[in-house]
Design an enzyme around this catalytic site. Structure first.
Site, PDB file in Angstrom:
ATOM      1  N   HIS A 124       0.811  -1.223   0.000  1.00 37.90           N
ATOM      2  CA  HIS A 124       0.000   0.000   0.000  1.00 37.90           C
ATOM      3  C   HIS A 124       0.838   1.265   0.000  1.00 37.90           C
ATOM      4  CE1 HIS A 124      -3.322  -2.686   1.911  1.00 37.90           C
ATOM      5  NE2 HIS A 124      -3.201  -2.870   0.606  1.00 37.90           N
ATOM      6  N   CYS A 166       8.390   9.544  -9.899  1.00 35.60           N
ATOM      7  CA  CYS A 166       8.042  10.403 -11.017  1.00 35.60           C
ATOM      8  C   CYS A 166       6.896   9.774 -11.802  1.00 35.60           C
ATOM      9  CB  CYS A 166       9.257  10.598 -11.924  1.00 35.60           C
ATOM     10  SG  CYS A 166       8.904  11.604 -13.386  1.00 35.60           S
ATOM     11  N   CYS A 224       8.668   9.170 -15.636  1.00 40.96           N
ATOM     12  CA  CYS A 224       9.714   8.167 -15.885  1.00 40.96           C
ATOM     13  C   CYS A 224       9.718   7.031 -14.857  1.00 40.96           C
ATOM     14  CB  CYS A 224      11.088   8.823 -15.938  1.00 40.96           C
ATOM     15  SG  CYS A 224      11.713   9.402 -14.334  1.00 40.96           S
ATOM     16  N   CYS A 226      10.729  15.699 -10.862  1.00 48.86           N
ATOM     17  CA  CYS A 226      11.823  14.744 -11.028  1.00 48.86           C
ATOM     18  C   CYS A 226      13.149  15.478 -11.132  1.00 48.86           C
ATOM     19  CB  CYS A 226      11.564  13.902 -12.282  1.00 48.86           C
ATOM     20  SG  CYS A 226      12.786  12.606 -12.578  1.00 48.86           S
ATOM     21  N   CYS A 235      13.849  14.840 -17.737  1.00 50.72           N
ATOM     22  CA  CYS A 235      12.470  14.409 -17.477  1.00 50.72           C
ATOM     23  C   CYS A 235      11.649  15.536 -16.880  1.00 50.72           C
ATOM     24  CB  CYS A 235      12.473  13.202 -16.541  1.00 50.72           C
ATOM     25  SG  CYS A 235      10.814  12.626 -16.087  1.00 50.72           S
TER      26      CYS A 235
END
Length: 434
Positions: free
Chosen positions: A236, A244, A247, A299, A304
């Protein structure tokens, strides 16, 4: 402490087998009516019994005809007992747990692939509440929604459900000084530290007795104790991990990463159709759970720069395939599974435990019954139970297990190291700066 059954009223120590419950008392309860009760309820609605006394009370509450040798309980008190039974927590005697702990230690030591399955019950001693215990989060919410006053006024019927109050009503009561909606301050996640059970599982992993941990908890205490990522499936999520959304790169943080403001914004809109919470610019409503997973950061990969999201699985969210697959692979290999602090009610996590039923030994330790309790008592060729069912606190059981697994010198040295481990934990947690 004495037994709450008035016909017993004998001493009740924590060394004995006992049952602890919590019911819903009406706001006004006359002394005359209370004097007729067979249970000496505390003002909080709590009561503790010898196991055999609770059995008598429960049996009597389910009988609508007078029978010899059992008390004739009033309709009002039957309602209280019925609600109390939903919260019942059971504790085996100290002597019984010590005896069973030695059996569990032998199972662990002889296992080919022992796996631990953990729930909220292993973190209660760290300061975080559970969900379904007599003081659990869901139990409190359920009891707060029930009104027993009407039953006491008319002497029959079933408790009614209170209507949920509107935001306008809530605001009016807040202005009048009502504390009905006052939010309880819990222990900050950064202040939580691994319990004896967390540390015992880490030690068993080091010794090679334990191969893997499957956890339903998102409090980050397993990883803080030193469990490596390739030895655990946090089904969980983890409130100290974010990833991210573009990515998939994961970042493990020393602070709580979730943005509760964004989630509160969407939650209040859903519940009240309006909110005074200002929506964070980056917040996006999740189509599955209806909350916001974005944490407000991006990120660190310059190529990215996608938004980071928390890893917590809310109601409606799907489990991450990679994490669940790791859990499934180890559950398939498992020949001894230690289920600690879980009521085994949340699927598909509980399905992993059921997968061991036909091929391995099952050990369950928590305070409440589970649907798999009978699996623990299946007999082997020698006529003895293959598994083990213990009612009580996980820390107490694991202290006895470790005393059986380690030599006296090893146990003393390891337990003495808890001071240094605590210092290490402190260095690995900081509160996020605003």
């Amino acid at each position: 402490m004495v037994c709450a059954y008035k016909k017993c009223n004998k001493d009740l120590s924590e060394d004995m087998s006992r049952v602890e419950v919590r019911t819903i008392l009406p706001k006004s309860l006359s002394k005359a009516l209370k004097s007729k009760f067979f249970v000496d309820w505390k003002t909080s609605g709590e009561a503790s019994f010898h196991q055999e006394c609770w059995d008598v009370i429960l049996k009597s509450s389910r009988s609508w005809k007078k029978k010899p040798n059992i008390p004739h309980i009033s309709g009002e008190e039957k309602i209280l007992i019925k609600e109390a039974a939903k919260t019942a927590e059971f504790f085996n005697s100290v002597e019984h747990i010590k005896k069973e702990a030695k059996r569990v230690a032998k199972m662990i030591s002889s296992a080919r692939h022992c796996v631990a399955f953990t729930g909220a019950g292993i973190s209660t001693s760290a300061g975080i509440g559970d969900y379904r215990g007599k003081s659990g989060k869901w139990t409190k919410m359920d009891q707060e929604s029930i009104d027993v006053s009407s039953v006491f006024e008319h002497g029959d019927g079933e408790p009614s459900r209170k209507k949920m109050k509107t935001e306008e009503t809530k605001n009016e009561e807040d202005e009048e000084g009502s504390d009905d909606y006052e939010e309880e301050d819990g222990v900050p996640y950064e202040s939580l530290r691994p319990t004896y059970t967390h540390e015992a599982l880490k030690k068993l992993l080091e010794l090679g007795n334990l191969k893997y941990i499957i956890s339903q908890n998102g409090d980050g205490l397993h990883t803080l104790s030193g469990i490596p990522q390739d030895k655990i499936s946090e089904l969980h999520g983890n409130v100290f991990a974010e990833k991210c959304e573009r990515c998939g790169k994961q970042y493990d943080r020393p602070y709580y990463v979730m943005d509760d403001i964004g989630s509160q914004y969407f939650e209040e809109l859903e519940d009240y159709r309006k909110t005074d919470v200002k929506k964070p610019a980056y917040a996006v409503k999740c189509e599955r759970c209806g909350l916001s997973h974005r944490t407000g950061k991006k990120c660190e990969d310059k190529k990215c720069r996608g938004y980071l999201i928390d890893t917590i699985i809310n109601f409606g969210d799907m489990l991450e395939d990679r994490i669940f697959d790791g859990a499934m692979d180890n559950a398939t290999e498992c020949d001894v599974m230690l289920c600690l602090g879980s009521t085994l009610k949340v699927a598909p996590a509980s399905d992993l435990v059921e997968s061991i039923m036909d091929k391995g030994r099952l050990v369950i330790c928590n305070r409440q019954p589970t649907h798999l309790d009978k699996e623990c008592s299946k007999q082997g060729r020698d006529g003895l139970p293959l598994g083990c069912r213990i009612f009580g606190d996980c820390d107490f059981l694991m202290k006895e297990v470790m005393a059986a697994v380690l030599t006296d010198t090893e146990l003393k040295t390891w337990e003495a190291g808890s001071v240094d481990r605590r210092i290490k934990y402190d260095s690995m947690r900081v509160k996020q700066q605003d």
